[in-house]
Design a protein around this motif. Structure first.
Motif, PDB file in Angstrom:
ATOM      1  N   ARG A   9       0.841  -1.197   0.000  1.00 29.43           N
ATOM      2  CA  ARG A   9       0.000   0.000   0.000  1.00 29.43           C
ATOM      3  C   ARG A   9       0.870   1.237   0.000  1.00 29.43           C
ATOM      4  O   ARG A   9       1.888   1.290   0.686  1.00 29.43           O
ATOM      5  CB  ARG A   9      -0.891   0.025   1.238  1.00 29.43           C
ATOM      6  CG  ARG A   9      -1.935  -1.029   1.252  1.00 29.43           C
ATOM      7  CD  ARG A   9      -2.777  -0.866   2.517  1.00 29.43           C
ATOM      8  NE  ARG A   9      -3.653  -1.984   2.682  1.00 29.43           N
ATOM      9  CZ  ARG A   9      -4.928  -2.002   2.269  1.00 29.43           C
ATOM     10  NH1 ARG A   9      -5.436  -0.946   1.699  1.00 29.43           N
ATOM     11  NH2 ARG A   9      -5.674  -3.059   2.451  1.00 29.43           N
ATOM     12  N   GLU A  10       0.415   2.207  -0.742  1.00 28.29           N
ATOM     13  CA  GLU A  10       1.115   3.486  -0.734  1.00 28.29           C
ATOM     14  C   GLU A  10       0.755   4.238   0.536  1.00 28.29           C
ATOM     15  O   GLU A  10      -0.342   4.108   1.053  1.00 28.29           O
ATOM     16  CB  GLU A  10       0.712   4.320  -1.945  1.00 28.29           C
ATOM     17  CG  GLU A  10       1.221   3.768  -3.250  1.00 28.29           C
ATOM     18  CD  GLU A  10       0.885   4.674  -4.418  1.00 28.29           C
ATOM     19  OE1 GLU A  10       0.740   5.898  -4.207  1.00 28.29           O
ATOM     20  OE2 GLU A  10       0.759   4.149  -5.523  1.00 28.29           O
ATOM     21  N   THR A  11       1.667   5.036   1.024  1.00 30.55           N
ATOM     22  CA  THR A  11       1.415   5.870   2.191  1.00 30.55           C
ATOM     23  C   THR A  11       0.416   6.955   1.798  1.00 30.55           C
ATOM     24  O   THR A  11       0.612   7.630   0.780  1.00 30.55           O
ATOM     25  CB  THR A  11       2.726   6.513   2.684  1.00 30.55           C
ATOM     26  OG1 THR A  11       3.642   5.465   2.992  1.00 30.55           O
ATOM     27  CG2 THR A  11       2.480   7.376   3.906  1.00 30.55           C
TER      28      THR A  11
END
Length: 126
Positions: A9-11
């Protein structure tokens, strides 16, 4: 050895995190959760919502204004009445999931798994 094919997951962006915190802050009030729950089935007037939650229309309007600022509800004026509805399906899902989680956490057989008295089907399959 199993290899995950999911990408990490991207931040989330800072402004999205700040808005999520504000959403949870809005959900930390019982009256606001009850108001949102009352709108799950559609648009309601301020007077209908006030009657549903047992609060004054003025108090309900203040709560609804906060929910609107947090982008959880939207309003529509018709004549001298104001109608509110939940902003989108994500907000609806958040409220439903919070209540259903609470039902599961309190033990026993959650009401949302019980057959509906009229249709005989369960209200949700969670």
């Amino acid at each position: 050895m199993r290899v995950d094919t999911k990408s990490p997951r991207e931040t989330p962006e800072d402004d999205h995190v700040a808005l999520a915190v504000e959403v949870f802050r809005m959900l930390s009030d019982a009256t606001r959760v009850r108001l949102l729950w009352a709108m799950l089935d559609g648009e309601r007037s301020v007077s209908e919502l006030a009657e549903t939650v047992g609060k004054s229309p003025a108090g309900v309007s203040q709560h609804l204004a906060k929910l609107r600022l947090a982008r959880l509800v939207r309003s529509r004026k018709q004549g001298n009445q104001v109608f509110y509805r939940i902003e989108n399906s994500h907000a609806s899902q958040l409220v439903e999931d919070a209540i259903y989680h609470a039902e599961h956490s309190s033990g026993g057989f959650p009401p949302h798994h019980r057959p509906h008295p009229v249709t005989g089907s369960r209200t949700k399959s969670r």
